[in-house]
Enzyme design. Structure first.
Site, PDB file in Angstrom:
ATOM      1  N   GLY A   1      55.625 -42.151  13.441  1.00 54.55           N
ATOM      2  CA  GLY A   1      55.996 -43.397  12.773  1.00 54.55           C
ATOM      3  C   GLY A   1      54.800 -44.245  12.384  1.00 54.55           C
TER       4      GLY A   1
ATOM      5  CG  ASP B   1      46.068 -35.395  13.803  1.00 56.55           C
ATOM      6  OD1 ASP B   1      45.424 -36.107  14.575  1.00 56.55           O
ATOM      7  OD2 ASP B   1      46.836 -35.854  12.935  1.00 56.55           O
TER       8      ASP B   1
ATOM      9  CG  LEU C   1      56.258 -43.311   8.428  1.00 53.33           C
ATOM     10  CD1 LEU C   1      57.454 -42.893   7.585  1.00 53.33           C
ATOM     11  CD2 LEU C   1      55.707 -42.125   9.196  1.00 53.33           C
ATOM     12  CG  HIS C   2      49.263 -43.576   7.217  1.00 54.15           C
ATOM     13  ND1 HIS C   2      49.042 -42.293   6.765  1.00 54.15           N
ATOM     14  CD2 HIS C   2      48.994 -43.555   8.549  1.00 54.15           C
ATOM     15  CE1 HIS C   2      48.636 -41.538   7.759  1.00 54.15           C
ATOM     16  NE2 HIS C   2      48.603 -42.270   8.868  1.00 54.15           N
ATOM     17  CD  GLU C   3      50.962 -43.331  -0.250  1.00 55.66           C
ATOM     18  OE1 GLU C   3      50.927 -42.191  -0.730  1.00 55.66           O
ATOM     19  OE2 GLU C   3      51.948 -44.083  -0.367  1.00 55.66           O
ATOM     20  N   GLY C   4      49.253 -40.881   4.204  1.00 57.84           N
ATOM     21  CA  GLY C   4      48.999 -39.537   4.750  1.00 57.84           C
ATOM     22  C   GLY C   4      50.308 -38.869   5.135  1.00 57.84           C
ATOM     23  CG  HIS C   5      52.632 -40.448   8.369  1.00 60.70           C
ATOM     24  ND1 HIS C   5      52.119 -41.699   8.610  1.00 60.70           N
ATOM     25  CD2 HIS C   5      52.446 -39.757   9.520  1.00 60.70           C
ATOM     26  CE1 HIS C   5      51.663 -41.773   9.849  1.00 60.70           C
ATOM     27  NE2 HIS C   5      51.830 -40.604  10.426  1.00 60.70           N
TER      28      HIS C   5
ATOM     29  N   GLY D   1      49.193 -32.337   8.982  1.00 62.66           N
ATOM     30  CA  GLY D   1      47.987 -32.781   8.302  1.00 62.66           C
ATOM     31  C   GLY D   1      46.738 -32.114   8.872  1.00 62.66           C
TER      32      GLY D   1
ATOM     33  NE  ARG E   1      46.050 -43.698  18.856  1.00 63.39           N
ATOM     34  CZ  ARG E   1      46.604 -42.495  19.063  1.00 63.39           C
ATOM     35  NH1 ARG E   1      46.406 -41.513  18.206  1.00 63.39           N
ATOM     36  NH2 ARG E   1      47.348 -42.280  20.135  1.00 63.39           N
TER      37      ARG E   1
HETATM   38  P1  AMP Z   1      51.102 -38.859  13.537  1.00 60.18           P
HETATM   39  O1  AMP Z   1      52.181 -39.811  13.135  1.00 60.18           O
HETATM   40  O2  AMP Z   1      49.760 -39.493  13.698  1.00 60.18           O
HETATM   41  O3  AMP Z   1      51.514 -37.995  14.708  1.00 60.18           O
HETATM   42  O4  AMP Z   1      50.932 -37.863  12.317  1.00 60.18           O
HETATM   43  C1  AMP Z   1      52.003 -37.113  11.823  1.00 60.18           C
HETATM   44  C2  AMP Z   1      51.495 -36.071  10.856  1.00 60.18           C
HETATM   45  O5  AMP Z   1      50.826 -36.711   9.770  1.00 60.18           O
HETATM   46  C3  AMP Z   1      50.471 -35.117  11.490  1.00 60.18           C
HETATM   47  O6  AMP Z   1      50.707 -33.802  11.015  1.00 60.18           O
HETATM   48  C4  AMP Z   1      49.168 -35.676  11.001  1.00 60.18           C
HETATM   49  O7  AMP Z   1      48.134 -34.701  10.927  1.00 60.18           O
HETATM   50  C5  AMP Z   1      49.552 -36.139   9.612  1.00 60.18           C
HETATM   51  N1  AMP Z   1      48.586 -37.140   9.141  1.00 60.18           N
HETATM   52  C6  AMP Z   1      48.195 -38.273   9.769  1.00 60.18           C
HETATM   53  N2  AMP Z   1      47.249 -38.917   9.050  1.00 60.18           N
HETATM   54  C7  AMP Z   1      47.019 -38.153   7.955  1.00 60.18           C
HETATM   55  C8  AMP Z   1      46.153 -38.264   6.825  1.00 60.18           C
HETATM   56  N3  AMP Z   1      45.309 -39.281   6.683  1.00 60.18           N
HETATM   57  N4  AMP Z   1      46.193 -37.285   5.885  1.00 60.18           N
HETATM   58  C9  AMP Z   1      47.021 -36.229   6.021  1.00 60.18           C
HETATM   59  N5  AMP Z   1      47.878 -36.066   7.059  1.00 60.18           N
HETATM   60  C10 AMP Z   1      47.880 -37.014   8.004  1.00 60.18           C
END
Ligand code: AMP
Length: 282
Positions: free
Chosen positions: A28, A147, A30-34, A144, A184
């Site tokens: 959760g 990680d 969420l940002h553009e990466g998610h 992503g 974070r």
């Molecule tokens: P998290 O919510 O941090 O557990 O991330 C969920 C998924 O989003 C994981 O597969 C992360 O690797 C991916 N993710 C997080 N930040 C990025 C980013 N900047 N670019 C691409 N994928 C991302």
């Protein structure tokens, strides 16, 4: 968009549905990466499920589980806009019922780097990812490259346990100044935020030396270290140049696909970044 709160409801939804399902697990905020993962899944599957679950077992004592940023209302609106068919929003008591005692340990690839800095972290990740997969039964799951070690741990688990799911790696989404997006990043003070692009700058500099023919792993690691130390007040926790699949540290020359990764500490906040290096085929 449906919101499913229990493993039983998730599974019932999946069973009632034909076609391919893509899955994006998240914690959760969420940002553009998610959202890049979500959009790719929406494009490649008949339906997409995203999960939001801040998984207690992947946080160590003294880590930020309690204060991990959360904004469920905004997250649900973003997922709906992106075309998600269902959101899986379990509570910890359903994922870890009383008496829970079964964990997945992916051995070697979990041990170093983040595994060393955060004992038990990947045991928590592998266990929850397998449980989420069991609820969603996805055809594809999107992770992503941000990680890097998590991606390799999940890929290893999927192979070793014959999971019927394709693990799809997705590129890192960055701010215009190079900082990899992360939930974070909100912890950074304005000065730390201004210094944070040093991670990607250092990685790009090392990659450019690699492109110019430098193959000595310790020279490439040292390139990263000296840029971080001279261009910021961050403290490098580790700088690794490792085999792309096993994450065993490269000694001597880089001869096959490798991943250059680092963690830099700014105050209490650990920033992670990485870049893949592939020698051209002879
Ligand atoms: P998290 O919510 O941090 O557990 O991330 C969920 C998924 O989003 C994981 O597969 C992360 O690797 C991916 N993710 C997080 N930040 C990025 C980013 N900047 N670019 C691409 N994928 C991302």
């Amino acid at each position: 968009m449906e919101v499913l709160a229990t493993p039983a409801a998730m599974r019932a939804w999946r069973r009632a549905r034909g076609g391919t399902v893509g899955f994006v697990p998240t914690m959760g905020y969420l940002h553009e990466g998610h959202l890049a993962l979500v959009r790719r899944s929406v494009a490649e599957n008949d339906a997409t499920v995203a999960s939001i679950f801040v998984n207690p077992t992947q946080f160590g004592p003294g880590e930020d589980f309690e204060r991990y940023p959360r904004d469920e209302v905004r997250d649900l609106a973003l997922l709906e806009d992106a075309g998600v068919a269902a959101v899986y929003l379990p509570v910890a008591a359903d994922i870890y019922p009383p008496g829970f005692q079964t964990y997945v340990t992916v051995e070697d690839v979990s041990r170093r780097l983040e595994g060393e800095a955060r004992p038990g972290h990947f045991r928590g990740v592998a266990t929850v990812v397998l449980k989420l997969f069991n609820g969603v039964e996805p055809d594809r799951a999107y992770f992503g490259r941000k990680d890097a070690q998590q991606l390799r741990v999940v890929r290893r688990m999927a192979r070793d346990l014959d999971l019927p799911v394709e693990i799809v790696p997705c590129d890192i989404v960055r701010e215009p100044d190079g900082l990899a997006l992360s939930s974070r990043n909100v912890y950074l003070t304005p000065e730390q935020r201004a210094a944070a692009p040093v991670l990607s700058r250092a990685l790009l500099q090392a990659r450019s030396r690699f492109a110019d023919g430098e193959r000595d792993a310790s020279v490439l690691r040292e390139t990263v270290r000296s840029i971080v130390l001279t261009q910021s007040r961050g403290t490098p926790e580790y700088i690794s140049l490792a085999d792309d699949e096993t994450l065993a540290e490269v000694s001597g020359k880089v001869e096959g696909p490798a991943v250059l990764s680092l963690v830099v500490r700014f105050g209490q906040t650990r920033l992670l970044d990485n870049i893949e290096l592939s020698p051209p085929n002879p």
